[in-house]
Design a protein around this motif. Structure first.
Motif, PDB file in Angstrom:
ATOM      1  N   LEU A  26      57.558  95.442 -62.028  1.00  0.00           N
ATOM      2  CA  LEU A  26      58.709  95.531 -62.920  1.00  0.00           C
ATOM      3  C   LEU A  26      58.924  94.195 -63.619  1.00  0.00           C
ATOM      4  CD1 LEU A  26      61.335  96.821 -64.049  1.00  0.00           C
ATOM      5  CD2 LEU A  26      62.466  96.097 -61.918  1.00  0.00           C
ATOM      6  N   GLN A  27      58.827  94.192 -64.947  1.00  0.00           N
ATOM      7  CA  GLN A  27      59.154  93.004 -65.739  1.00  0.00           C
ATOM      8  C   GLN A  27      60.558  93.159 -66.313  1.00  0.00           C
ATOM      9  OE1 GLN A  27      55.742  91.142 -68.121  1.00  0.00           O
ATOM     10  NE2 GLN A  27      55.263  93.328 -68.203  1.00  0.00           N
ATOM     11  N   VAL A  28      61.353  92.092 -66.260  1.00  0.00           N
ATOM     12  CA  VAL A  28      62.718  92.131 -66.786  1.00  0.00           C
ATOM     13  C   VAL A  28      62.901  90.997 -67.798  1.00  0.00           C
ATOM     14  CG1 VAL A  28      63.702  93.250 -64.753  1.00  0.00           C
ATOM     15  CG2 VAL A  28      63.612  90.762 -64.836  1.00  0.00           C
ATOM     16  N   LEU A  29      63.580  91.314 -68.883  1.00  0.00           N
ATOM     17  CA  LEU A  29      63.852  90.340 -69.944  1.00  0.00           C
ATOM     18  C   LEU A  29      65.101  90.790 -70.691  1.00  0.00           C
ATOM     19  CD1 LEU A  29      61.419  90.876 -72.964  1.00  0.00           C
ATOM     20  CD2 LEU A  29      61.614  92.506 -71.085  1.00  0.00           C
ATOM     21  N   PRO A  30      65.700  89.926 -71.525  1.00  0.00           N
ATOM     22  CA  PRO A  30      66.963  90.302 -72.167  1.00  0.00           C
ATOM     23  C   PRO A  30      66.843  91.505 -73.097  1.00  0.00           C
ATOM     24  CG  PRO A  30      66.662  87.927 -72.224  1.00  0.00           C
ATOM     25  CD  PRO A  30      65.365  88.505 -71.750  1.00  0.00           C
ATOM     26  N   ILE A  37      58.777  91.947 -58.783  1.00  0.00           N
ATOM     27  CA  ILE A  37      59.612  91.838 -59.977  1.00  0.00           C
ATOM     28  C   ILE A  37      59.324  90.512 -60.664  1.00  0.00           C
ATOM     29  CG2 ILE A  37      61.613  90.915 -58.697  1.00  0.00           C
ATOM     30  CD1 ILE A  37      63.386  92.592 -60.643  1.00  0.00           C
ATOM     31  N   HIS A  38      59.137  90.579 -61.967  1.00  0.00           N
ATOM     32  CA  HIS A  38      58.727  89.423 -62.775  1.00  0.00           C
ATOM     33  C   HIS A  38      59.780  89.213 -63.859  1.00  0.00           C
ATOM     34  CE1 HIS A  38      55.243  87.453 -65.302  1.00  0.00           C
ATOM     35  NE2 HIS A  38      56.359  86.734 -65.308  1.00  0.00           N
ATOM     36  N   ALA A  39      60.515  88.088 -63.777  1.00  0.00           N
ATOM     37  CA  ALA A  39      61.584  87.793 -64.734  1.00  0.00           C
ATOM     38  C   ALA A  39      61.114  86.753 -65.742  1.00  0.00           C
ATOM     39  CB  ALA A  39      62.830  87.293 -64.001  1.00  0.00           C
ATOM     40  N   PRO A  62      68.455  87.662 -66.877  1.00  0.00           N
ATOM     41  CA  PRO A  62      67.822  88.688 -66.043  1.00  0.00           C
ATOM     42  C   PRO A  62      67.193  88.122 -64.783  1.00  0.00           C
ATOM     43  CG  PRO A  62      66.577  88.351 -68.072  1.00  0.00           C
ATOM     44  CD  PRO A  62      67.860  87.614 -68.230  1.00  0.00           C
ATOM     45  N   ALA A  63      66.827  86.842 -64.799  1.00  0.00           N
ATOM     46  CA  ALA A  63      66.246  86.235 -63.596  1.00  0.00           C
ATOM     47  C   ALA A  63      67.270  86.147 -62.475  1.00  0.00           C
ATOM     48  CB  ALA A  63      65.679  84.857 -63.913  1.00  0.00           C
ATOM     49  N   TRP A  64      68.531  85.848 -62.820  1.00  0.00           N
ATOM     50  CA  TRP A  64      69.563  85.824 -61.779  1.00  0.00           C
ATOM     51  C   TRP A  64      69.722  87.206 -61.147  1.00  0.00           C
ATOM     52  CZ3 TRP A  64      71.609  82.028 -59.177  1.00  0.00           C
ATOM     53  CH2 TRP A  64      71.638  80.756 -59.733  1.00  0.00           C
ATOM     54  N   THR A 113      66.086  93.421 -51.443  1.00  0.00           N
ATOM     55  CA  THR A 113      65.024  94.401 -51.179  1.00  0.00           C
ATOM     56  C   THR A 113      63.796  93.789 -50.505  1.00  0.00           C
ATOM     57  OG1 THR A 113      64.132  94.040 -53.411  1.00  0.00           O
ATOM     58  CG2 THR A 113      65.718  95.853 -53.121  1.00  0.00           C
ATOM     59  N   GLY A 114      63.690  92.464 -50.536  1.00  0.00           N
ATOM     60  CA  GLY A 114      62.577  91.793 -49.863  1.00  0.00           C
ATOM     61  C   GLY A 114      61.262  91.820 -50.614  1.00  0.00           C
ATOM     62  N   ILE A 115      61.278  92.154 -51.914  1.00  0.00           N
ATOM     63  CA  ILE A 115      60.019  92.177 -52.658  1.00  0.00           C
ATOM     64  C   ILE A 115      59.752  90.807 -53.292  1.00  0.00           C
ATOM     65  CG2 ILE A 115      60.257  94.641 -53.158  1.00  0.00           C
ATOM     66  CD1 ILE A 115      60.918  93.862 -56.078  1.00  0.00           C
ATOM     67  N   PRO A 116      58.492  90.495 -53.591  1.00  0.00           N
ATOM     68  CA  PRO A 116      58.173  89.208 -54.232  1.00  0.00           C
ATOM     69  C   PRO A 116      58.832  89.095 -55.606  1.00  0.00           C
ATOM     70  CG  PRO A 116      56.192  90.237 -53.339  1.00  0.00           C
ATOM     71  CD  PRO A 116      57.277  91.263 -53.267  1.00  0.00           C
ATOM     72  N   PHE A 117      59.163  87.853 -55.949  1.00  0.00           N
ATOM     73  CA  PHE A 117      59.876  87.544 -57.184  1.00  0.00           C
ATOM     74  C   PHE A 117      59.122  86.441 -57.918  1.00  0.00           C
ATOM     75  CE2 PHE A 117      63.754  85.020 -58.824  1.00  0.00           C
ATOM     76  CZ  PHE A 117      63.719  85.636 -60.072  1.00  0.00           C
ATOM     77  N   VAL A 118      58.712  86.723 -59.166  1.00  0.00           N
ATOM     78  CA  VAL A 118      57.961  85.777 -59.992  1.00  0.00           C
ATOM     79  C   VAL A 118      58.753  85.515 -61.264  1.00  0.00           C
ATOM     80  CG1 VAL A 118      55.824  85.432 -61.324  1.00  0.00           C
ATOM     81  CG2 VAL A 118      55.751  86.584 -59.096  1.00  0.00           C
ATOM     82  N   THR A 119      58.731  84.274 -61.747  1.00  0.00           N
ATOM     83  CA  THR A 119      59.359  83.944 -63.030  1.00  0.00           C
ATOM     84  C   THR A 119      58.329  83.300 -63.947  1.00  0.00           C
ATOM     85  OG1 THR A 119      60.091  81.824 -62.088  1.00  0.00           O
ATOM     86  CG2 THR A 119      61.714  83.609 -62.164  1.00  0.00           C
ATOM     87  N   THR A 120      58.548  83.469 -65.259  1.00  0.00           N
ATOM     88  CA  THR A 120      57.788  82.714 -66.251  1.00  0.00           C
ATOM     89  C   THR A 120      58.743  81.778 -66.964  1.00  0.00           C
ATOM     90  OG1 THR A 120      56.100  84.405 -66.600  1.00  0.00           O
ATOM     91  CG2 THR A 120      56.424  82.812 -68.356  1.00  0.00           C
TER      92      THR A 120
END
Length: 398
Positions: free
Chosen positions: A14-18, A95-97, A102-104, A113-120
């Motif tokens: 899942l990628q999240v962005l504004p 999840i990739h923010a 959206p990163a917050w 949820t305990g899933i990995p979290f990646v940011t760019t």
């Protein structure tokens, strides 16, 4: 959707962005979603929507509309709950923010949820107050941080408390099928030259970028005024409502006596043809760009490129080999480098054309960006001990 019982389960990213209106961040999100699908993942994208959602639809990639553009703390918290529900419903594995608000929300959802979290980390993000810096710091609270250039990596380490081992540099990748001189017929170049009323036989210097002061349009005009040769200066990009700045640019051209050489053409729907039309492509940003795609797009089209010696440009250009670097903010030095680019002999221009394309294709391809990002995903998923994805053979090369 979750896979039916008995079928191998695809990793869900899942990628999240504004929002998905326009821009490099948005382009990178879509490129990665397409690459994920080709590589055997199940991509999801969540944002407030926009005109680029249609491209996801064309590729059969699901978009979830959510007000992730909001910086209101209460809405950000509510978005986190929405993301938790989405993660559980779709079996999201990572999840990739790609932006701070959206990163917050993604950070809170990942914690629950305990899933990995990646940011760019896409930019330098201004931080004039401690509160703003604390807001920005969400981009380094992830399990792994992607920096889009060495310049951004250095910026992160200089300004935020983060383990250097968490940071991976993955440069933005260009669509080298789109930005391919062989794929642009002469008819498209002629059409642009006609639309812009360019005279035959006069070299074209082009700056592409929205009309805003830090993109350096006025600096380029000052440099053009110093050139002792015929030239046409094309400024491509929307003023996005900045009518006062557009008028300032046009007034400066008149003051410098070069208004007959300067064309402010607004948006261009065929940038590959525009680059092919140019004799020299210029980036003149007065502030360092986190990456800056103009130089690489110009190189991919085989054009001589002139850019400031700061930010991402210094990683894209080998001075005198596949482009020229000038002292940032210095119109005299910019004029000197423009003169060098415009003075290439036909033989030198052919050799330069080949070196520029080789640089873009070997270092800044979309496939390379996707492969490195997917490798990071696989590493994070393997650590999670859910599954280490086995990708279809050759998927990343497509």
């Amino acid at each position: 959707m979750k896979e039916p019982l008995g079928k191998p389960r695809k990793p869900v990213i899942l990628q999240v962005l504004p929002a998905l209106e326009t821009g490099g961040l948005e382009r990178g999100t879509i490129d990665m979603a397409i690459a994920q699908k080709e590589a055997g993942y199940e991509p999801l994208v969540a944002s407030n929507g926009g005109m680029m959602v249609r491209e996801l639809d064309r590729h059969g990639i699901r978009h979830i509309t959510m007000p992730l553009h909001s910086k209101n703390i209460f809405r950000m918290r509510k978005n986190a709950t929405r993301l938790v529900d989405l993660i559980k419903a779709e079996g999201v594995d990572l999840i990739h923010a790609r932006s701070r608000a959206p990163a917050w929300s993604a950070y809170w959802a990942a914690q629950r949820t305990g899933i990995p979290f990646v940011t760019t980390f896409h930019g330098t993000y201004n931080f004039k107050t401690p509160l703003k810096k604390a807001y920005n710091a969400i981009m380094v609270k992830s399990d792994r941080v992607i920096a889009i250039s060495e310049f951004i990596r250095d910026h992160i380490l200089a300004n935020y408390d983060v383990d250097p081992a968490k940071i991976t540099v993955i440069r933005r990748g260009m669509d080298l099928d789109l930005f391919d001189p062989q794929a642009v017929p002469a008819s498209r170049v002629v059409q642009l030259a006609t639309d812009w009323r360019l005279p035959d036989g006069v070299p074209v210097v082009m700056l592409s970028g929205r009309l805003t002061r830090w993109k350096g349009q006025t600096l380029l005009l000052e440099a053009i005024a110093k050139l002792d040769r015929k030239v046409r200066c094309i400024l491509v990009g929307s003023d996005q409502g900045r009518e006062a700045y557009r008028e300032e640019v046009e007034a400066l051209a008149r003051k410098l006596g070069i208004d007959d050489k300067v064309h402010v053409v607004g948006n261009c729907r065929d940038m590959p043809a525009a680059y092919k039309l140019a004799d020299v492509v210029v980036s003149a940003s007065t502030d360092p760009e986190a990456f800056g795609r103009v130089a690489v797009e110009g190189q991919a089209m085989g054009r001589p490129v002139v850019a400031p010696a700061h930010g991402g440009a210094v990683e894209q250009i080998d001075h005198g080999v596949n482009g020229w670097l000038f002292k940032p903010g210095d119109a005299d030095d910019l004029a000197r480098q423009l003169e060098a680019a415009l003075s290439l002999t036909p033989e030198e221009r052919v050799a330069f054309h080949e070196r520029a394309i080789e640089n873009a294709r070997t270092r800044f391809s979309k496939a390379q960006m996707a492969e490195k990002t997917m490798a990071l995903y696989a590493e994070m998923l393997a650590r999670q001990s859910k599954h280490a994805p086995v990708l279809p053979e050759g998927a990343l090369a497509r």
